[in-house]
Motif scaffolding. Structure first.
Motif, mmCIF file in Angstrom:
data_model
loop_
_atom_site.group_PDB
_atom_site.id
_atom_site.type_symbol
_atom_site.label_atom_id
_atom_site.label_comp_id
_atom_site.label_asym_id
_atom_site.label_seq_id
_atom_site.Cartn_x
_atom_site.Cartn_y
_atom_site.Cartn_z
ATOM 1 N N GLU A 190 0.816 -1.187 -0.004
ATOM 2 C CA GLU A 190 -0.012 -0.017 -0.094
ATOM 3 C C GLU A 190 0.737 1.136 0.044
ATOM 4 N N GLY A 191 2.002 1.329 0.849
ATOM 5 C CA GLY A 191 2.768 2.585 0.866
ATOM 6 C C GLY A 191 3.412 3.022 -0.725
ATOM 7 N N LEU A 192 3.928 2.048 -1.366
ATOM 8 C CA LEU A 192 4.252 2.613 -2.647
ATOM 9 C C LEU A 192 3.144 3.018 -3.395
ATOM 10 N N MET A 193 2.038 2.582 -3.530
ATOM 11 C CA MET A 193 0.877 2.623 -4.218
ATOM 12 C C MET A 193 0.431 4.006 -3.919
ATOM 13 N N ASN A 194 0.591 4.181 -2.625
ATOM 14 C CA ASN A 194 -0.073 5.651 -2.150
ATOM 15 C C ASN A 194 1.107 6.934 -2.638
ATOM 16 N N GLU A 195 2.120 6.441 -2.543
ATOM 17 C CA GLU A 195 3.212 7.299 -3.110
ATOM 18 C C GLU A 195 3.104 7.767 -4.532
ATOM 19 N N ALA A 196 2.767 6.623 -5.280
ATOM 20 C CA ALA A 196 2.544 6.672 -6.846
ATOM 21 C C ALA A 196 1.304 7.707 -7.096
#
Length: 232
Positions: A190-196
């Protein structure tokens, strides 16, 4: 002039991404060129099975040993590498913060691709054979399913999670390798998806373009934009 797996990983982390077929052959950027046999200049030995000198084995090691690099068919329908640092920018440039369902609703993805994606999203990490079974494809559908898998990797909805071989009772690998696919969301979390999702797609493309020019000032910009956006 990458000579070993360790050197490759080090250079990849510095570069941020690499086409598997690199240099002049690709017109954009790659840390090495695809070849056959031993390369006297670099010492690499394609298809030798040597885990340190065979670039064909490096993709297996990257997926098995690291959690900060993705490998999949992401550049011109060919396989390549993207590090965790740079993945959000490619994701923003290609998906623009949209989920698979939102993109499918726009009509830009085929129903066949939806069947493949849904099988993986619901079934977890699956091999090609598992996908065919779960989604109810027939044997003759094989080429179409493989085409859909390539499209979904290029659009960055699916990625490769593992490449492996069957192992005999003696602990020896045998037969052809198998590939396991998963959703990008499950691979990165989830963290990387939110960053993107917080990155503007146009700004993401410009950032990647700038990095390409740092790595290869002679890069063909028309090819570079296809490299970035995954389309013509």
């Amino acid at each position: 002039m990458v000579r070993s797996y360790g050197e490759f990983c080090g250079e990849l982390m510095k570069a941020g991404f690499s086409g598997a077929v690199g240099g002049k052959d690709d017109g954009v950027f790659g840390l090495f060129r695809f070849g056959w046999g031993a390369d006297e200049e670099t010492g690499v030995a394609w298809f030798s099975g040597d885990p340190d000198r065979d670039p064909w084995r490096w993709r297996i090691r990257v997926l098995a040993e690291r959690d900060d690099v993705a490998y999949a068919k992401v550049f011109n329908r060919k396989a390549g590498y993207i590090t965790k640092e740079w993945y959000p920018y490619f994701l923003a440039a290609r998906r623009g913060g949209l989920t698979f369902g939102e993109e499918y609703a726009k009509g830009t993805l085929s129903h066949l691709s939806k069947r493949v994606h849904d099988a993986v999203a619901e079934g977890g990490r699956l091999t090609l054979q598992d996908i065919k079974r779960v989604a109810g494809f027939r044997r003759e559908d094989g080429p179409k399913v493989e085409g859909a898998l390539t499209e979904l990797q290029m659009r960055m909805f699916l990625t490769i999670c593992k490449i492996g071989h069957k192992v005999s009772g003696k602990g020896e690998e045998y037969g052809f390798s198998y590939t396991v696919f998963g959703t990008v969301e499950s691979f990165w979390g989830e963290g990387l998806m939110n960053e993107a999702s917080g990155i503007d797609p146009a700004e993401a493309a410009e950032k990647i373009k700038g990095r390409i020019l740092e790595l290869n000032p002679a890069a063909d910009m028309r090819k570079a934009m296809r490299f970035i956006r995954g389309s013509s």
